[in-house]
Scaffold this active site. Structure first.
Site, PDB file in Angstrom:
ATOM      1  N   CYS A  35       0.804  -1.233   0.000  1.00  0.00           N
ATOM      2  CA  CYS A  35       0.000   0.000   0.000  1.00  0.00           C
ATOM      3  C   CYS A  35       0.837   1.284   0.000  1.00  0.00           C
ATOM      4  CB  CYS A  35      -0.980   0.035   1.161  1.00  0.00           C
ATOM      5  SG  CYS A  35      -1.246  -1.503   2.007  1.00  0.00           S
ATOM      6  N   ARG A  51       7.703 -10.224   6.251  1.00  0.00           N
ATOM      7  CA  ARG A  51       7.305  -9.863   7.614  1.00  0.00           C
ATOM      8  C   ARG A  51       8.093 -10.706   8.591  1.00  0.00           C
ATOM      9  NH1 ARG A  51       0.791  -9.214   6.751  1.00  0.00           N
ATOM     10  NH2 ARG A  51       1.043  -7.753   5.020  1.00  0.00           N
ATOM     11  N   GLN A  62       1.128 -11.390  -2.813  1.00  0.00           N
ATOM     12  CA  GLN A  62      -0.336 -11.337  -2.811  1.00  0.00           C
ATOM     13  C   GLN A  62      -0.840 -10.913  -4.179  1.00  0.00           C
ATOM     14  OE1 GLN A  62      -0.721  -8.278   0.159  1.00  0.00           O
ATOM     15  NE2 GLN A  62      -1.314  -9.768   1.710  1.00  0.00           N
ATOM     16  N   ASP A  79      -2.462  -8.426  -4.844  1.00  0.00           N
ATOM     17  CA  ASP A  79      -2.816  -7.206  -4.131  1.00  0.00           C
ATOM     18  C   ASP A  79      -3.196  -6.099  -5.109  1.00  0.00           C
ATOM     19  OD1 ASP A  79      -3.047  -5.583  -1.957  1.00  0.00           O
ATOM     20  OD2 ASP A  79      -0.901  -5.242  -1.704  1.00  0.00           O
ATOM     21  N   HIS A 118      -4.745  -1.744  -5.042  1.00  0.00           N
ATOM     22  CA  HIS A 118      -5.319  -0.591  -4.361  1.00  0.00           C
ATOM     23  C   HIS A 118      -6.087   0.229  -5.371  1.00  0.00           C
ATOM     24  CE1 HIS A 118      -2.155  -1.981  -1.662  1.00  0.00           C
ATOM     25  NE2 HIS A 118      -3.061  -1.684  -0.752  1.00  0.00           N
ATOM     26  N   LYS A 123     -15.358  -2.502   6.027  1.00  0.00           N
ATOM     27  CA  LYS A 123     -14.826  -3.511   5.113  1.00  0.00           C
ATOM     28  C   LYS A 123     -15.859  -4.594   4.876  1.00  0.00           C
ATOM     29  CE  LYS A 123     -12.791  -6.105   8.903  1.00  0.00           C
ATOM     30  NZ  LYS A 123     -11.749  -6.986   9.374  1.00  0.00           N
ATOM     31  N   HIS A 175      -8.321  -1.180  -0.320  1.00  0.00           N
ATOM     32  CA  HIS A 175      -7.367  -2.291  -0.368  1.00  0.00           C
ATOM     33  C   HIS A 175      -8.182  -3.506  -0.783  1.00  0.00           C
ATOM     34  CE1 HIS A 175      -4.545  -0.135   2.411  1.00  0.00           C
ATOM     35  NE2 HIS A 175      -5.666   0.291   2.958  1.00  0.00           N
TER      36      HIS A 175
HETATM   37 ZN   LIG Z   1      -3.208  -2.533   1.154  1.00  0.00          ZN
END
Ligand SMILES: [Zn+2]
Ligand SMILES: [Zn+2]
Length: 627
Positions: free
Chosen positions: A326, A355, A373, A375, A377, A456, A502
């Site tokens: 992000c 992580r 991911q 992922d 945005h 969410k 997200h």
């Molecule tokens: Zn994110």
């Protein structure tokens, strides 16, 4: 601060109890029907709570010196924490405890509730050597405590400190099974005495118990760590804890999913990017991760760092491996002047994330230190939220139904402590409801479960064993755009702050592949199988035809392996079976003469012989991607 990338709390392993169970087994108010979503949930709670008492009574029959700690109901069962000086319970002891529990069940003892003063309770438990109960009663902020008494046929009794509720009699808890023993600490604190935790399960009917035990056994057989090794999908090495090595077969699945998702999202109007792995910590100071998430960041000083220069650390810039994408996407948005015509701007990134998870928490592919991911945005104007989320809902459905999984959806609304004014939350929640209503699907509402920075949608994905997983995410964020001072010029020629969404569909590929391995039990459908067909010859005489069949399959784009070795056909079949390849094409002299193949399907058994072309066409048809 964005926590949507946290590893979901559900795990592929047997559910562990919530810490709260152990910390607060006697609540200040007694639980009642109103505390549960359904009659069934309430009854299961009573049943499991009661079975824990039966277990404790049985243990005291065998080991009168046992000291009881807490014994709460948990998902699918119950446990009791106990300490028996000088005795370590092993799984071998479970049948003996079960036999004693059966006696308690058979006596059909009543659960009788009484209220004692704290002094009475402390005196009783002290007299009976129950030091943990004494300690706990002493801490309860009430004048009277609730006690449950079971009277035994031999004149004895079992008394436990407990707020209830319970079933009426012990016989109702007869469909039980003890499962395992593990360690635990008094009050969950490793400075406290270590206890033994005995786990069990109990169900209203024999049938439900059997079904549950079957699911447990299936889950054990399907464990992705075991199948990952057997099917040669991935491995780990102690020198890279929590970072999977993807072996060719696993890498194939990973890349197939990643590429297909990339292609699909590009078709949906996403911009696909790659962003740096290593950032100045200033990025994470801006995003808030440095303050709130630092212990999970791998970070180090910039430059050539040696012992001689370590005192100069202050002079170095600190760099960190990104734990999520992000913040870097905020920089991309901010890199240009943006207008309302640029929105929605959708940025997709499959970048590698790190992580610093504690070594003890790492587990197979479900909890890792390095992962990617699917992922993205989305930067949207407020009035675009409903449309964007509507598209995401249908995307999630389309993709999970391709895997034969069902999805349940819940809207999580504003928590008490939140960022942004109520009017903004009103509009955002209304937009999510609008999208959910328009999707025509049923959905629940988890009041107050949203993140502090935005509401969410929670997705529960159900696998073949009926287990729920959290993979997909749709999380609105009012916070990051402000921290990064993002803005766009609206149609009114004024600056506006975009809303960030997200979103992920698979979540991390690592975890999603773990779920797929267990969902399919390693029997990947033809379109996903790294090896679709193994061609095997019965003898040397059929080698030429075997080679021709292999080439025909390869020419059609099928993933085929030719086993032309000298092993007996029975052995070849056995090896192929272990690798769960969808098709075996067996080539003997008859097939060589007739120009056919004899096919064994992993899922449908012996299909007999068929023309080579027909078989190739079948595999090609099954190779089409379903999403
Ligand atoms: Zn994110
Ligand atoms: Zn109880």
């Amino acid at each position: 601060m964005c926590d949507h990338h946290e590893h979901a709390p559900t795990d592929l392993e047997a559910p562990e109890p919530q810490a709260a169970d152990a910390a607060a087994p006697q609540e200040e108010h007694e639980k009642g029907r109103a505390d549960f979503d359904s009659d069934e949930a309430y009854q299961l709670y009573c049943l499991r709570h009661s079975a824990a008492h039966v277990l404790a009574q049985a243990i005291l029959q065998i080991w009168p010196e046992a000291r009881l700690a807490f014994g709460p109901p948990i998902q699918d069962g119950f446990y009791y924490d106990i300490d028996i000086p000088g005795v370590t319970i092993s799984e071998d002891d479970l049948p003996r405890i079960e036999a004693e529990m059966k006696k308690v069940v058979k006596q059909n003892q009543e659960f009788e509730q009484e209220y004692w003063t704290k002094e009475e309770a402390i005196r009783y438990f002290a007299d009976h050597g129950q030091v943990f109960k004494v300690e706990h009663v002493g801490r309860l902020p009430v004048e009277k405590v609730s006690i449950y008494r079971n009277r035994r046929k031999d004149g004895g009794e079992f008394v436990d400190l407990c707020g209830g509720p319970h079933v009426r009699r012990t016989r109702q808890a007869r469909h039980f099974k003890l499962l395992k023993v593990s360690g635990a600490y008094w009050l969950g604190d490793s400075n406290n005495p270590q206890l033994q935790r005995v786990y069990g399960t109990v169900w209203p009917t024999r049938e439900q118990l059997d079904q549950y035990l079957y699911r447990l056994e299936e889950a054990r057989k399907r464990d992705h760590r075991k199948l990952g090794h057997q099917l040669d999908l991935f491995m780990f090495h102690d020198w890279a804890p929590g970072a999977p090595f993807w072996l060719p077969r696993g890498e194939f699945i990973y890349t197939l999913l990643a590429n297909r998702m990339r292609e699909l999202l590009a078709g949906e109007g996403y911009d696909v990017v790659k962003t740096p792995l290593v950032f100045d910590k200033k990025l994470f100071e801006t995003s808030g991760h440095w303050e709130h998430y630092q212990e999970n960041l791998f970070h180090f000083p910039e430059g050539h760092y040696t012992e001689e220069t370590q005192d100069a650390e202050q002079a170095h810039r600190i760099l960190a491996l990104k734990p999520m994408n992000c913040p870097s996407h905020m920089l991309i948005f901010r890199s240009k002047k943006r207008s309302y015509r640029d929105l929605p701007l959708r940025i997709h990134d499959q970048g590698v994330l790190h992580r610093n998870e504690l070594r003890g928490t790492l587990s197979g592919l479900t909890r890792v230190r390095q992962f990617q991911q699917d992922d993205a945005h989305l930067f949207v104007a407020e009035d675009q939220i409903a449309d964007e989320v509507g598209t995401l809902l249908s995307l999630v459905d389309r993709i999970y139904s391709a895997f034969g999984m069902t999805v349940e959806v819940n809207l999580a609304t504003r928590p008490e402590k939140k960022l942004g004014d109520d009017a903004l939350w009103d509009r955002a929640e209304a937009a999510l409801r609008e999208a959910l209503d328009a999707s025509g699907r049923p959905y629940g509402v988890h009041e107050g479960d949203g993140a502090f920075y935005g509401p969410k949608i929670d997705f529960d994905v159900f696998d073949a064993l009926g287990r729920a997983h959290q993979c997909a995410t749709v999380q609105l964020d009012f916070n990051l755009p402000r921290r990064f001072e993002l803005s766009y010029v609206g149609a009114d020629n004024q600056p506006h702050v975009p809303v960030v969404i997200h979103r992920a569909i698979f979540g991390s590929f690592e975890r999603f592949i773990a779920i797929l391995i267990e969902h399919y039990g390693g029997n990947f459908p033809t379109w996903l199988a790294p090896e679709q067909v193994r061609v095997m010859t019965v003898s040397e005489k059929s080698l030429p035809h075997g080679r021709a069949v292999t080439e025909a399959l390869q020419a059609a784009g099928c993933r085929v392996h030719f086993d032309d070795g000298d092993d007996k056909i029975g052995y070849k079949i056995k090896m192929c079976h272990g690798m769960k390849v969808p098709y075996m094409a067996i080539i003997g002299e008859k097939e060589q003469e007739q120009g056919t193949v004899s096919i064994r399907s992993r899922d449908e058994g012996d299909l007999g012989s068929m023309p080579v072309d027909a078989f190739v066409a079948r595999v090609v048809a099954e190779s089409a991607l379903p999403f």
